[in-house]
Design a protein around this motif. Structure first.
Motif, mmCIF file in Angstrom:
data_model
loop_
_atom_site.group_PDB
_atom_site.id
_atom_site.type_symbol
_atom_site.label_atom_id
_atom_site.label_comp_id
_atom_site.label_asym_id
_atom_site.label_seq_id
_atom_site.Cartn_x
_atom_site.Cartn_y
_atom_site.Cartn_z
ATOM 1 N N THR A 3 0.858 -1.189 0.000
ATOM 2 C CA THR A 3 0.000 0.000 0.000
ATOM 3 C C THR A 3 0.893 1.237 0.000
ATOM 4 O OG1 THR A 3 -0.094 0.014 2.416
ATOM 5 C CG2 THR A 3 -1.870 -1.144 1.261
ATOM 6 N N TYR A 49 -5.938 2.237 -1.664
ATOM 7 C CA TYR A 49 -4.691 1.571 -1.232
ATOM 8 C C TYR A 49 -3.454 2.446 -1.422
ATOM 9 C CZ TYR A 49 -7.775 -2.432 -1.169
ATOM 10 O OH TYR A 49 -8.818 -3.274 -0.890
ATOM 11 N N ILE A 56 -6.969 0.983 5.754
ATOM 12 C CA ILE A 56 -7.303 -0.233 5.021
ATOM 13 C C ILE A 56 -7.613 -1.355 6.017
ATOM 14 C CG2 ILE A 56 -6.479 -1.951 3.352
ATOM 15 C CD1 ILE A 56 -6.867 0.883 2.176
ATOM 16 N N ASP A 57 -8.813 -1.923 5.873
ATOM 17 C CA ASP A 57 -9.226 -3.020 6.758
ATOM 18 C C ASP A 57 -9.904 -4.065 5.871
ATOM 19 O OD1 ASP A 57 -10.476 -4.790 8.420
ATOM 20 O OD2 ASP A 57 -11.399 -3.269 9.702
ATOM 21 N N LEU A 62 -13.871 -2.067 1.638
ATOM 22 C CA LEU A 62 -13.792 -0.646 1.310
ATOM 23 C C LEU A 62 -15.107 0.052 1.633
ATOM 24 C CD1 LEU A 62 -12.027 -0.823 -2.191
ATOM 25 C CD2 LEU A 62 -10.971 -0.469 0.053
ATOM 26 N N VAL A 156 -5.101 -6.120 -5.430
ATOM 27 C CA VAL A 156 -4.583 -4.812 -5.010
ATOM 28 C C VAL A 156 -3.349 -4.444 -5.843
ATOM 29 C CG1 VAL A 156 -3.554 -3.513 -3.098
ATOM 30 C CG2 VAL A 156 -5.493 -5.055 -2.682
ATOM 31 N N ASN A 185 -13.269 -5.739 -1.379
ATOM 32 C CA ASN A 185 -12.056 -4.930 -1.277
ATOM 33 C C ASN A 185 -11.575 -4.364 -2.612
ATOM 34 O OD1 ASN A 185 -11.135 -5.110 1.661
ATOM 35 N ND2 ASN A 185 -11.579 -7.255 1.176
#
Lengths: 524, 524
Positions: A3, A49, A56-57, A62, A156, A185
């Protein structure tokens, strides 16, 4: 999971209001900071990200975007009704075009906005030839390898480097759960091939498939929020014999599964015979069709053959049916095609499928380079995108050999960003050349950090430079190790600029003295 | 240094006799052995280094080929006189074309055979649009890095992967000695840019250059055996002001050096004013001109501009002069060019330069991907080769960033073999598709070893496959880790083949029973 911002950039948002859109729009960009204090904002697919302020979890997923409407039909239906949706206004800002262009292209069916009502985590984007060429990255595990965490990480990672959509092609264990983690996400639309999960439900035996199993799988995935689905409804019983003398037969997984089913039952494809019901389901969620090319060529020898184009004709019929239901449609294309046969694919697709956006896998311009098929296919992809393909499905170096890992995903995405951007340049996309010009100017002025920051992959560009000249002063030096200081043409030219101007000024003065007669070159 | 055959292949020779050629010709091929006992012979640039029977002794150099004639003029002069030389007969066998085609294309100036009488170690090859598209690899050290041994190793390494010619662009210490080692051990023609060595002789100050220093350097290199030389004789004083508003000015080293000289002395280029004498020297050794594009565009913004095309027009004039002297000529081309402007470069080159073979550097289709410029340029290279470019100068991932290492050289060569082969396919080169078909057939039949052996880089293809499925039984398994066993479309299709044929036979029988009425598809 990686990230934080890409080197040299930060996340920037533009707050946008649009008449008739009653939600605040916050459109993300990648802001590249240049050493002269200027900056360049680039289209950004990476979601929160790359935002240092974002928390961010992965368990929570999101934050859903505001303004998602679930009861007013599809983007296509609303566009036809003259409405500019929140998604359209968002996209207009992202693409740098008028919102009305977005609406009219969607209304015409020449562009799609894959945005399932149940996937509010995604940032709206558009696929159509009037807009920037998009790139899809396939991820997903197979029975042989990989885990859920790895696939979320790949999602990601792929969007970090510029993937505009993701297809989750998982075929192994935990298909539903893997997809759930990805959807919750993912900042980009997610596509799937529902057939893969349906096949798992019947223990991998294609002949055991049925419309019921398939339909239930589709509804399950619609509920989860899948934005577009590949449906191989164009593989008809009568097409199958056309493949028998091919060098590589049927190379689409979905195509081969449906062919096996059709032959076993000697019955027309249940995807074809139940297509209207499928349209009704898709319309409820605004899921976009990606009509699959189950009979695409898998080798140079099979390109543009009777099987491929017979299926394309059927996809054209299905496009009309889907549009009648107000469902958005794009058309999948090949595959393996030699350069001189590429443009015909676009021409025919547009003719037969009412200009629905074309979404092609490469194509690979030759078969002879396994381990380098991101390159063989980037060649074909650039050419087909220039000709009008709206989205390119990436191919990684592992194509034909194995499941891509993290590095392969990045290599595939970068190769395809190159192809897409090259096509944007060739099509005269209004903002494309700004980035080339900014980078080339930085290069010519030996602003090394700016050159890195403006590139598709700043980290690797810097790493390559630093292999031979790692010291910080080399980042402003007027040469690199390629030519060394004495042979740097750009240094020599920069030094010359004043002499050239002097010579030109002198010539102008002479010209004026001589009474402004016709221009004479410095020497003949 | 890597020697020995490429995995899955051995060196094979064909003994050829040709009427009027009084030396034995032994034409090398890379023979790929297939598991069904068959084999495929491929064009082979690697010289004795891949022959297990050859004794390699770098100190002694390669064995000179027989039949080199030093007193009968250039290949062009002999072709015009109707002679089929030993080199032409060798090339005809290599390319799989009639020797008369080789002769007539050389006579017409549409093809060149770079073969300095003093470089008998090389295996004759041809550069022209009627033949396979060729690839050049640049090697050579700079003042900052690299040694003679490394450069000889890069030469062997580049030709192993398919480089058809090598350019030694050394600019640092020991230029003469580096070149001597490369020439005596190179199985392919070697090109240089004599200006680089001339500049070293005047301690790197372009304004100190002179025709005398340059001429002496050229003669020194002719004597050594350099096969072709880049001469930037088209950079004229009057062209220089055309570059002043460019984004990236002059990016050719030779071009910037000559511009600096012309401006400092306010005199026309000594390369241009002494061009006839240069032709006389070249004719004595049969050195081929590679007329350099000193004003090529170094960015998308500068493509196809007035400076570039003004120089090209001058190169056309010089081509006529060189040909009048019986000297072979090829023309260098760009550079950085967006896709939609590529084909115009070929068209204009052919028009202005009397169809002399075009030899282009890429072009890069975008500026935004430093560290991936082997890919940005492979896209442009494939397109320009399809349009008629005869040889492609590779670009490595290090372009713009640093001097390429061994891995970069390989990555560059492979990317360019892909571009060249894709163009051969698109141009309908008679033997090109054989390899694609053989590989695709092996792929479809799960002959993994054959698929690897037929590929451009068998080692990496196998390594990628083995990352997930290393065991030997997986080399005959009917799937890989990409899709896993249940989802392998090729396995499913292969299993289906019999059912399809059965269905077709049944249909034929019905058709016959029904009295051979018009054909009905399996289902409507």
């Amino acid at each position: 999971m990686t990230t934080g911002p890409i080197t040299g950039s930060t996340k920037a948002y533009r707050e946008v209001e649009h008449p008739g859109v009653d939600v605040p729009l916050r459109v993300p960009f990648r802001r590249v900071h240049l050493s002269d204090g200027d900056h360049l904002d680039l289209y950004d697919t990476s979601g929160p990200y790359t935002d240092t302020d974002a928390v961010i979890d992965l368990d929570a997923g999101l934050t859903p975007r505001p303004g998602v409407v679930r009861d007013r039909g599809t983007q296509l239906q609303r566009a036809r009704a003259g409405e500019i949706t929140a998604e359209m206004a968002f996209i207009a800002e992202r693409e740098g075009v008028p919102a009305e262009l977005v609406r009219s292209e969607v209304a015409r069916g020449r562009a799609v906005i894959p945005a399932n009502h149940n996937h509010p985590e995604s940032e709206p984007m558009i696929i159509g030839k009037a807009f920037g060429v998009k790139v899809n990255a396939n991820i997903g595990n197979s029975a042989v390898t990989s885990s859920i965490a790895e696939e979320v990480d790949k999602m990601v990672w792929a969007t970090r480097w510029g993937a505009d959509t993701i297809m989750d092609l998982s075929t192994g264990r935990d298909i539903h759960l893997t997809r759930e983690w990805i959807l919750r996400n993912s900042p980009v639309p997610v596509g799937t091939v529902p057939m893969y999960q349906a096949l798992e439900k019947v223990n991998g035996d294609p002949t055991k498939l049925s419309w019921d199993v398939y339909r239930d799988t589709v509804i399950e995935q619609c509920e989860q929020g899948v934005d577009y689905m590949t449906v191989h409804a164009g593989v008809l019983l009568r097409h199958i014999p056309l493949t028998v003398d091919r060098v590589t037969g049927i190379v689409s997984r979905g195509g081969s599964i449906m062919a096996a089913w059709c032959l076993a039952h000697h019955t027309e494809s249940f995807l074809y015979t139940n297509f209207e019901e499928l349209c009704e389901i898709f319309a409820r969620y605004d899921v976009t069709f990606s009509l699959g090319d189950g009979l695409r060529p898998g080798s140079i020898a099979d390109a543009n053959d009777a099987a491929q184009f017979a299926e394309l004709r059927t996809l054209g019929e299905l496009t009309t049916i889907a549009k009648n239901h107000g469902v958005q449609v794009m058309i999948e294309g090949p595959g393996h095609v030699p350069m001189h046969k590429i443009v015909e694919n676009v021409r025919l697709e547009e003719e037969l499928c009412d200009d629905a956006p074309f979404y092609t896998l490469g194509p690979l311009a030759t078969d002879i380079a396994p381990a380098y098929d991101h390159i063989t296919s980037a060649i074909g992809a650039a050419i087909i995108a220039q000709a009008g393909t709206a989205m390119l499905c990436y191919v990684t170096p592992k194509e034909h050999l194995g499941l891509p890992n993290r590095q392969d995903v990045k290599d595939g995405v970068i190769a395809y960003k190159i192809a897409a951007h090259s096509a944007d340049l060739a099509k005269g996309h209004p903002r494309a050349q700004q980035r080339d010009d900014a980078l080339s100017k930085a290069r010519f002025e030996f602003r090394w950090h700016d050159q890195f920051a403006l590139s598709l992959d700043p980290d690797t560009a810097r790493e390559f430079h630093d292999e031979t000249l790692p010291a910080e002063p080399a980042k402003t030096a007027h040469f690199c190790s390629m030519c060394g200081p004495k042979f740097c043409s750009m240094r020599i030219t920069a030094d010359l600029k004043d002499s050239i101007r002097e010579a030109m000024d002198q010539k102008s003065a002479e010209f004026a003295e001589q009474g402004n007669r016709v221009y004479l070159p410095l020497t003949s």
